[in-house]
Structure formats: structure tokens, C-alpha cells
Design a protein around this motif. Structure first.
Motif, PDB file in Angstrom:
ATOM      1  N   SER A  28       0.899  -1.074   0.043  1.00 14.17           N
ATOM      2  CA  SER A  28      -0.061   0.104   0.024  1.00 14.17           C
ATOM      3  C   SER A  28       0.860   1.183  -0.072  1.00 14.17           C
ATOM      4  N   TYR A  29       1.851   1.176   0.709  1.00 15.41           N
ATOM      5  CA  TYR A  29       2.722   2.450   0.898  1.00 15.41           C
ATOM      6  C   TYR A  29       3.429   2.495  -0.478  1.00 15.41           C
ATOM      7  N   ARG A  30       4.025   1.808  -1.224  1.00 14.09           N
ATOM      8  CA  ARG A  30       4.637   1.780  -2.500  1.00 14.09           C
ATOM      9  C   ARG A  30       3.464   2.242  -3.446  1.00 14.09           C
ATOM     10  N   HIS A  31       2.519   1.752  -3.466  1.00 11.98           N
ATOM     11  CA  HIS A  31       1.362   2.128  -4.168  1.00 11.98           C
ATOM     12  C   HIS A  31       1.070   3.537  -4.148  1.00 11.98           C
ATOM     13  N   ILE A  32       0.691   3.920  -2.951  1.00 11.70           N
ATOM     14  CA  ILE A  32       0.137   5.414  -2.926  1.00 11.70           C
ATOM     15  C   ILE A  32       1.584   6.266  -3.019  1.00 11.70           C
ATOM     16  N   GLN A  33       2.652   5.886  -2.784  1.00 11.35           N
ATOM     17  CA  GLN A  33       3.667   6.725  -3.050  1.00 11.35           C
ATOM     18  C   GLN A  33       3.804   7.150  -4.675  1.00 11.35           C
ATOM     19  N   GLY A  34       3.826   6.017  -5.164  1.00  6.43           N
ATOM     20  CA  GLY A  34       3.797   6.050  -6.978  1.00  6.43           C
ATOM     21  C   GLY A  34       2.782   6.977  -7.231  1.00  6.43           C
ATOM     22  N   LEU A  35       1.463   6.869  -6.846  1.00 10.18           N
ATOM     23  CA  LEU A  35       0.489   7.657  -7.060  1.00 10.18           C
ATOM     24  C   LEU A  35       0.687   8.951  -6.627  1.00 10.18           C
ATOM     25  N   LEU A  36       1.356   9.402  -5.474  1.00  9.32           N
ATOM     26  CA  LEU A  36       1.488  10.730  -5.050  1.00  9.32           C
ATOM     27  C   LEU A  36       2.671  11.443  -6.125  1.00  9.32           C
ATOM     28  N   TYR A  37       3.522  10.751  -6.293  1.00  8.24           N
ATOM     29  CA  TYR A  37       4.737  11.026  -7.172  1.00  8.24           C
ATOM     30  C   TYR A  37       4.132  11.580  -8.660  1.00  8.24           C
ATOM     31  N   ASN A  38       3.306  10.652  -9.221  1.00  6.93           N
ATOM     32  CA  ASN A  38       2.449  10.734 -10.603  1.00  6.93           C
ATOM     33  C   ASN A  38       1.788  12.076 -10.596  1.00  6.93           C
ATOM     34  N   GLU A  39       0.875  12.308  -9.334  1.00  3.86           N
ATOM     35  CA  GLU A  39       0.161  13.268  -9.187  1.00  3.86           C
ATOM     36  C   GLU A  39       1.024  14.638  -9.131  1.00  3.86           C
ATOM     37  N   ALA A  40       2.192  14.504  -8.113  1.00  3.87           N
ATOM     38  CA  ALA A  40       2.788  15.842  -8.121  1.00  3.87           C
ATOM     39  C   ALA A  40       3.621  16.145  -9.339  1.00  3.87           C
ATOM     40  N   GLU A  41       3.748  15.048 -10.225  1.00 10.96           N
ATOM     41  CA  GLU A  41       4.527  15.630 -11.568  1.00 10.96           C
ATOM     42  C   GLU A  41       3.646  16.165 -12.438  1.00 10.96           C
ATOM     43  N   GLU A  42       2.445  15.662 -12.433  1.00 12.87           N
ATOM     44  CA  GLU A  42       1.401  16.108 -13.322  1.00 12.87           C
ATOM     45  C   GLU A  42       0.871  17.700 -13.021  1.00 12.87           C
ATOM     46  N   HIS A  43       0.881  17.919 -11.525  1.00 13.23           N
ATOM     47  CA  HIS A  43       0.560  19.170 -11.051  1.00 13.23           C
ATOM     48  C   HIS A  43       1.907  20.059 -11.432  1.00 13.23           C
ATOM     49  N   ILE A  44       2.995  19.817 -11.271  1.00  9.99           N
ATOM     50  CA  ILE A  44       4.090  20.627 -11.660  1.00  9.99           C
ATOM     51  C   ILE A  44       3.928  20.915 -13.197  1.00  9.99           C
ATOM     52  N   SER A  45       3.681  19.912 -14.054  1.00  5.87           N
ATOM     53  CA  SER A  45       3.480  20.037 -15.563  1.00  5.87           C
ATOM     54  C   SER A  45       2.575  20.905 -15.698  1.00  5.87           C
ATOM     55  N   ARG A  46       1.391  20.837 -15.010  1.00  4.55           N
ATOM     56  CA  ARG A  46       0.478  22.091 -15.341  1.00  4.55           C
ATOM     57  C   ARG A  46       0.586  23.384 -14.797  1.00  4.55           C
ATOM     58  N   ILE A  47       1.408  23.324 -13.700  1.00  5.31           N
ATOM     59  CA  ILE A  47       1.836  24.698 -13.302  1.00  5.31           C
ATOM     60  C   ILE A  47       2.769  25.322 -14.129  1.00  5.31           C
ATOM     61  N   ALA A  48       3.913  24.614 -14.889  1.00  6.00           N
ATOM     62  CA  ALA A  48       4.862  24.840 -15.936  1.00  6.00           C
ATOM     63  C   ALA A  48       3.823  25.483 -17.124  1.00  6.00           C
ATOM     64  N   GLN A  49       2.958  24.733 -17.547  1.00  7.28           N
ATOM     65  CA  GLN A  49       2.230  24.967 -18.569  1.00  7.28           C
ATOM     66  C   GLN A  49       1.332  26.235 -18.528  1.00  7.28           C
ATOM     67  N   LEU A  50       0.872  26.420 -17.269  1.00 14.09           N
ATOM     68  CA  LEU A  50       0.167  27.811 -16.877  1.00 14.09           C
ATOM     69  C   LEU A  50       1.167  29.084 -16.834  1.00 14.09           C
ATOM     70  N   SER A  51       2.261  28.844 -16.315  1.00 17.19           N
ATOM     71  CA  SER A  51       3.150  29.805 -16.343  1.00 17.19           C
ATOM     72  C   SER A  51       3.426  30.233 -17.706  1.00 17.19           C
ATOM     73  N   HIS A  52       3.704  29.233 -18.651  1.00 17.23           N
ATOM     74  CA  HIS A  52       4.125  29.338 -19.975  1.00 17.23           C
ATOM     75  C   HIS A  52       3.036  30.179 -20.547  1.00 17.23           C
ATOM     76  N   MET A  53       2.045  29.739 -20.488  1.00 13.56           N
ATOM     77  CA  MET A  53       0.802  30.440 -21.365  1.00 13.56           C
ATOM     78  C   MET A  53       0.695  31.907 -20.828  1.00 13.56           C
ATOM     79  N   ARG A  54       0.929  32.280 -19.520  1.00 11.71           N
ATOM     80  CA  ARG A  54       0.897  33.328 -18.939  1.00 11.71           C
ATOM     81  C   ARG A  54       2.028  34.458 -19.859  1.00 11.71           C
TER      82      ARG A  54
END
Length: 196
Positions: A28-54
């Protein structure tokens, strides 16, 4: 076959149950850790995209502002009088401030066809930095490095009756105050790095 005592069987079952629970917890720990890392990477990607669009919106807005000023017939006529006839540039500067002072820009220049400053004398630093670009291609946007950050610059050539009179240049500071405003509007802490 040796019969195991009640205590021994209880100990074996307890150990088995603890191993099962530990395995489940680790999985469970490994699975949730993977989900959190993926979500964090997607969030960072969206933030970078938003900043680039601005930043892209800032560039496109500045280019539109240059075209609004460039296409104004009054400004073209005033610039023709100053650049071709040799009149004083003060009325042109006053007319620019009166009609275009509302533009959300930080610095501006109007250059004649010989690349001399007609209005915007106080922006000599900007003039020195954009002059090579104006000579190479007096249309478009690019970034200029400053001591305290970046500056996005847009320019358009000004023509009148088929003759090129000069170039209109505007800029917007992308310094710490812009980054602070970006953070205030989006909650995103952004910074510029040398590689782009």
C-alpha cells in the motif's frame, strides 16, 4: 508427525498474520507513493504550462499593442512630420501619451527610419539592447536580459503612404514584481533559469 502445542500454533499464526499485514502495508505504501509522485509530476507540469501560457499571453498582448499604435493614422502623420520634415518631436510625444498612455506597458520607443530615437529618450538602456534586433527584423517579440530579471519586447514597423517611417517598440518587465504578481494571481512560485 509432531503435534504442535496451542501456543506454538498461535505464535506461527500470529507471525504469519504479521507478515501478511506488513506485506500489505508495504504494498500500500509503495502504491500510494507512486500515485503521489505521479500526481505531483502532473501538477508541476500543469503549473509550468500555466506559467508558460501567461508569458505567451504577455508576448501576444504586447505585439497587439504595437499594432494598435502602428496603425493609428494620427501617429503616422505626426511621425511623418517629425521624421521626414524634421519638426520637433514634443507634439508627437504628447499625442502618444494622450491617446496611448493607457497601454499596460513599462517602456516604449519610437525610432525613425535611421534608428534614431524620436520619443522615449529616457529609455537608452532598452534602445541599446533592442537596436540590433530592430535592424535585423523590426517585427516580432523577444526577450531581453536585465540585471534584475527579463524584459519581453515587442516591435512593429510604422509605415505611412507606402514609406517606412520607423519602428514602435514596447516592453514589459518580467522582474521580481512580475513574479510576485504571478504568485499572487496563481499561487505559483515561479523563477527564471538561464537555459530558458
Amino acid at each position: 508427525m509432531v503435534a504442535l502445542s496451542y501456543r506454538t500454533r498461535l505464535l506461527i499464526y500470529s507471525l504469519g498474520l504479521m507478515l501478511f499485514l506488513a506485506g500489505t502495508l508495504l504494498y500500500s505504501y509503495r502504491h500510494i507513493q507512486g500515485l503521489l509522485y505521479n500526481e505531483a509530476e502532473e501538477h508541476i507540469s500543469r503549473i509550468a504550462q500555466l506559467s508558460h501560457m501567461r508569458m505567451e499571453d504577455t508576448r501576444h498582448s504586447l505585439q497587439r499593442y504595437t499594432e494598435i499604435v502602428r496603425d493609428d493614422l494620427r501617429l503616422q502623420e505626426y511621425l511623418f512630420v517629425v521624421a521626414k520634415i524634421g519638426s520637433d518631436s514634443k507634439p508627437l510625444d504628447e499625442m502618444y501619451r494622450r491617446h496611448f498612455g493607457w497601454l499596460p506597458i513599462d517602456r516604449y520607443l519610437i525610432l525613425d527610419s535611421n534608428y534614431k530615437i524620436v520619443i522615449g529618450q529616457k529609455y537608452q538602456e532598452l534602445y541599446r539592447k533592442v537596436l540590433p534586433q530592430v535592424k535585423a527584423n523590426p517585427f516580432g517579440t523577444h526577450y531581453v536580459k536585465r540585471e534584475d530579471g527579463l524584459e519581453v519586447v515587442a516591435m512593429s514597423p510604422i509605415t505611412y503612404r507606402g514609406s517606412t517611417l520607423g519602428t514602435f517598440v514596447v516592453s514589459r518587465d518580467l522582474t521580481q514584481s512580475w513574479l510576485d504578481q504571478h504568485h499572487k494571481n496563481t499561487g505559483i512560485i515561479a523563477f527564471f533559469e538561464q537555459g530558458g
